[in-house]
Scaffold this motif. Sequence first.
Motif, PDB file in Angstrom:
ATOM      1  N   LEU A  32       0.976  -1.258  -0.139  1.00 45.83           N
ATOM      2  CA  LEU A  32       0.136   0.032   0.007  1.00 45.83           C
ATOM      3  C   LEU A  32       1.029   1.402   0.042  1.00 45.83           C
ATOM      4  CD1 LEU A  32      -2.823  -1.095   2.390  1.00 45.83           C
ATOM      5  CD2 LEU A  32      -3.067  -0.938   0.028  1.00 45.83           C
ATOM      6  N   HIS A  33       1.856   1.390   0.768  1.00 47.93           N
ATOM      7  CA  HIS A  33       2.959   2.355   0.800  1.00 47.93           C
ATOM      8  C   HIS A  33       3.595   2.476  -0.692  1.00 47.93           C
ATOM      9  CE1 HIS A  33       3.175   3.465   4.960  1.00 47.93           C
ATOM     10  NE2 HIS A  33       3.234   2.511   5.443  1.00 47.93           N
ATOM     11  N   GLU A  34       3.733   1.398  -1.155  1.00 47.71           N
ATOM     12  CA  GLU A  34       4.580   1.402  -2.519  1.00 47.71           C
ATOM     13  C   GLU A  34       3.577   1.786  -3.520  1.00 47.71           C
ATOM     14  OE1 GLU A  34       7.374   1.310  -3.719  1.00 47.71           O
ATOM     15  OE2 GLU A  34       6.886   1.129  -5.804  1.00 47.71           O
ATOM     16  N   LEU A  35       2.192   1.503  -3.596  1.00 44.25           N
ATOM     17  CA  LEU A  35       1.329   1.980  -4.565  1.00 44.25           C
ATOM     18  C   LEU A  35       1.299   3.494  -4.462  1.00 44.25           C
ATOM     19  CD1 LEU A  35      -0.569   1.381  -6.921  1.00 44.25           C
ATOM     20  CD2 LEU A  35      -2.294   0.653  -5.362  1.00 44.25           C
ATOM     21  N   ASN A  36       1.011   4.063  -3.221  1.00 41.98           N
ATOM     22  CA  ASN A  36       1.028   5.506  -2.873  1.00 41.98           C
ATOM     23  C   ASN A  36       2.011   6.191  -3.588  1.00 41.98           C
ATOM     24  OD1 ASN A  36      -1.237   5.615  -1.517  1.00 41.98           O
ATOM     25  ND2 ASN A  36      -0.272   5.891   0.616  1.00 41.98           N
ATOM     26  N   ARG A  37       3.294   5.561  -3.376  1.00 39.35           N
ATOM     27  CA  ARG A  37       4.444   6.378  -3.698  1.00 39.35           C
ATOM     28  C   ARG A  37       4.547   6.332  -5.688  1.00 39.35           C
ATOM     29  NH1 ARG A  37       8.701   5.719  -6.218  1.00 39.35           N
ATOM     30  NH2 ARG A  37       8.491   3.318  -6.436  1.00 39.35           N
ATOM     31  N   ARG A  38       4.320   5.367  -6.123  1.00 41.34           N
ATOM     32  CA  ARG A  38       4.011   4.804  -7.448  1.00 41.34           C
ATOM     33  C   ARG A  38       3.008   5.854  -7.953  1.00 41.34           C
ATOM     34  NH1 ARG A  38       3.557   4.549 -12.109  1.00 41.34           N
ATOM     35  NH2 ARG A  38       3.619   2.766 -13.530  1.00 41.34           N
ATOM     36  N   VAL A  39       2.077   6.291  -7.547  1.00 44.92           N
ATOM     37  CA  VAL A  39       1.032   7.090  -8.168  1.00 44.92           C
ATOM     38  C   VAL A  39       1.111   8.536  -7.682  1.00 44.92           C
ATOM     39  CG1 VAL A  39      -0.731   5.302  -8.680  1.00 44.92           C
ATOM     40  CG2 VAL A  39      -0.939   6.534  -6.572  1.00 44.92           C
ATOM     41  N   GLY A  40       2.192   8.819  -6.923  1.00 51.04           N
ATOM     42  CA  GLY A  40       2.712  10.182  -6.729  1.00 51.04           C
ATOM     43  C   GLY A  40       1.680  10.970  -5.649  1.00 51.04           C
ATOM     44  N   ILE A  41       1.044   9.956  -4.509  1.00 45.01           N
ATOM     45  CA  ILE A  41       0.619  10.837  -3.500  1.00 45.01           C
ATOM     46  C   ILE A  41       1.573  11.350  -2.656  1.00 45.01           C
ATOM     47  CG2 ILE A  41      -0.982  10.031  -1.279  1.00 45.01           C
ATOM     48  CD1 ILE A  41      -2.384   9.581  -3.958  1.00 45.01           C
ATOM     49  N   PRO A  42       1.001  12.612  -2.022  1.00 44.07           N
ATOM     50  CA  PRO A  42       1.971  13.214  -0.852  1.00 44.07           C
ATOM     51  C   PRO A  42       2.553  12.260   0.319  1.00 44.07           C
ATOM     52  CG  PRO A  42       0.143  14.695  -1.771  1.00 44.07           C
ATOM     53  CD  PRO A  42       0.058  13.380  -2.196  1.00 44.07           C
ATOM     54  N   SER A  43       3.490  12.334   0.767  1.00 40.70           N
ATOM     55  CA  SER A  43       3.910  11.420   1.774  1.00 40.70           C
ATOM     56  C   SER A  43       3.451  11.589   3.364  1.00 40.70           C
ATOM     57  CB  SER A  43       5.501  11.440   1.977  1.00 40.70           C
ATOM     58  OG  SER A  43       5.727  12.655   2.351  1.00 40.70           O
ATOM     59  N   GLY A  44       2.689  12.769   3.229  1.00 39.79           N
ATOM     60  CA  GLY A  44       1.959  13.307   4.540  1.00 39.79           C
ATOM     61  C   GLY A  44       1.138  14.502   4.936  1.00 39.79           C
TER      62      GLY A  44
ATOM     63  N   ASP B 203      -2.330   9.418  17.837  1.00 36.25           N
ATOM     64  CA  ASP B 203      -0.901   8.790  17.240  1.00 36.25           C
ATOM     65  C   ASP B 203      -0.826   8.807  15.965  1.00 36.25           C
ATOM     66  OD1 ASP B 203       1.843   7.883  18.008  1.00 36.25           O
ATOM     67  OD2 ASP B 203       0.896   5.975  17.380  1.00 36.25           O
ATOM     68  N   ILE B 204      -2.018   8.034  15.292  1.00 33.52           N
ATOM     69  CA  ILE B 204      -2.016   7.864  13.912  1.00 33.52           C
ATOM     70  C   ILE B 204      -1.875   9.201  13.105  1.00 33.52           C
ATOM     71  CG2 ILE B 204      -3.385   7.127  12.127  1.00 33.52           C
ATOM     72  CD1 ILE B 204      -3.863   4.539  13.927  1.00 33.52           C
ATOM     73  N   TYR B 205      -2.763  10.006  13.561  1.00 33.98           N
ATOM     74  CA  TYR B 205      -2.423  11.420  12.853  1.00 33.98           C
ATOM     75  C   TYR B 205      -1.094  12.086  12.877  1.00 33.98           C
ATOM     76  CZ  TYR B 205      -7.460  12.650  12.044  1.00 33.98           C
ATOM     77  OH  TYR B 205      -8.818  12.797  11.854  1.00 33.98           O
ATOM     78  N   ARG B 206      -0.467  11.772  14.167  1.00 27.98           N
ATOM     79  CA  ARG B 206       0.977  12.252  14.308  1.00 27.98           C
ATOM     80  C   ARG B 206       1.987  11.649  13.248  1.00 27.98           C
ATOM     81  NH1 ARG B 206       1.979  11.509  20.057  1.00 27.98           N
ATOM     82  NH2 ARG B 206       0.919  13.358  20.211  1.00 27.98           N
ATOM     83  N   GLN B 207       1.624  10.167  12.997  1.00 29.45           N
ATOM     84  CA  GLN B 207       2.585   9.532  11.935  1.00 29.45           C
ATOM     85  C   GLN B 207       2.022   9.756  10.569  1.00 29.45           C
ATOM     86  OE1 GLN B 207       2.209   5.037  12.354  1.00 29.45           O
ATOM     87  NE2 GLN B 207       1.480   5.539  14.490  1.00 29.45           N
ATOM     88  N   ALA B 208       1.065  10.448  10.429  1.00 32.48           N
ATOM     89  CA  ALA B 208       0.672  10.905   8.917  1.00 32.48           C
ATOM     90  C   ALA B 208       1.057  12.398   8.874  1.00 32.48           C
ATOM     91  CB  ALA B 208      -1.139  10.736   9.158  1.00 32.48           C
TER      92      ALA B 208
END
Length: 380
Positions: A324-336, A374-379
């Motif tokens: 899922l991380h890789e697919l985000n990166r592949r299609v150009g989603i902002p990292s956070g 915590d999850i919002y912080r990670q995001a």
Amino acid sequence: MTVFKLAFPRVNYSGVGAIEALTERLIESHGSEKGLLISDPALVSLGFAEKILNSGLNIDLFDDVRPNPDTNTVNQAYSKYVEVGAQFIIGFGGGSSIDTAKAVKILSANEGPIAAFNGIEKVKHAGAPLYAINSTAGTAAEVTSNAVITDTKTHVKHVIISDKIIPDISVNDPSIMLDIPSSVTAATGIDALTHAVESYVSVGAHALTDYVSLEAISAISQNLPLVVDNGKNIEAREKVALGQFIAGLSFNSAGLGMVHAMAHPAGAHKDLPHGVCNAILLPIVCEYNRSHRVEKFAKVAKALGVDTSDMSEEQASEAAISALHELNRRVGIPSGFGQLGVSEEDTLSWVPDALADPCAGGNPYPMPKEDIIDIYRQAL
Ligand SMILES: [Zn+2]
């Protein structure tokens, strides 16, 4: 045993020419009756609304829908509906136009304000017939019983859920999706993937929707990178559109989870695109949920195209998160969210809305406040 309810539009037209199939049918069923077409300025300027305005139907146009539609827009669209004496509604666009059309359908037969219908099954009368033409491959608003309308005053997103607002006929025609910019294609595509994943692991999941969710994960993850690289690839567009449609069938009955519950306040307070908010949160929330659905996340990995044959179930479930991380990166989603101008203070203010969101109940494990923070912080 609990009873499982599957709810979806009576009729769907999919494929090139589906819009014409709809207009022909409406000319037959509505004759000279007036209809209101609800759309957005971009779609109208691209000339796609002409397909309906010049079809021979008796149509007036409301084209003032903006992203994250609000109560003001709904009231304006409803005023137009009354003013022109419309008897049916066509919602044409992404989720924003179709959700506005659903809200007008509610007001056509029920006393407002629209905020009064926030929640589950608060709509009494079905109202005017609604036809929904999807112009993006993401929200599946053409399939579902949901309308998300932002309150102009409080900025809270009202999530209206009712069988009575499922469109009578839905349309997915990939020929109008060819010019969608790649960033929008990516965000809406990952939104659809989120629907498929969240419905698959949801507490409301059922054997009937599990098949459909996995098929949607596979169709979207295989074809979305192709469409992001080349928007004119109509075969891949059609497959992503099909994937988002069946993901809609699935989540409309099985429900969603904390990705959506946490993405809704981000969209409402910062006007950020729904798909981008989901995409950022999806791998992080899935990692949180993984231990509660190891077997299912192992199957998600397979559907995402990971070769899991030499992996234990635990390893395969972990591989799903990496994919899922890789697919985000592949299609150009902002990292956070930080890249989008969001601060930690902003995310803290979203927590109560995330906890109260109707999607939260579908999460495989009830997420306490501290974990949301915590999850919002990670995001970020
Ligand atoms: Zn969504």
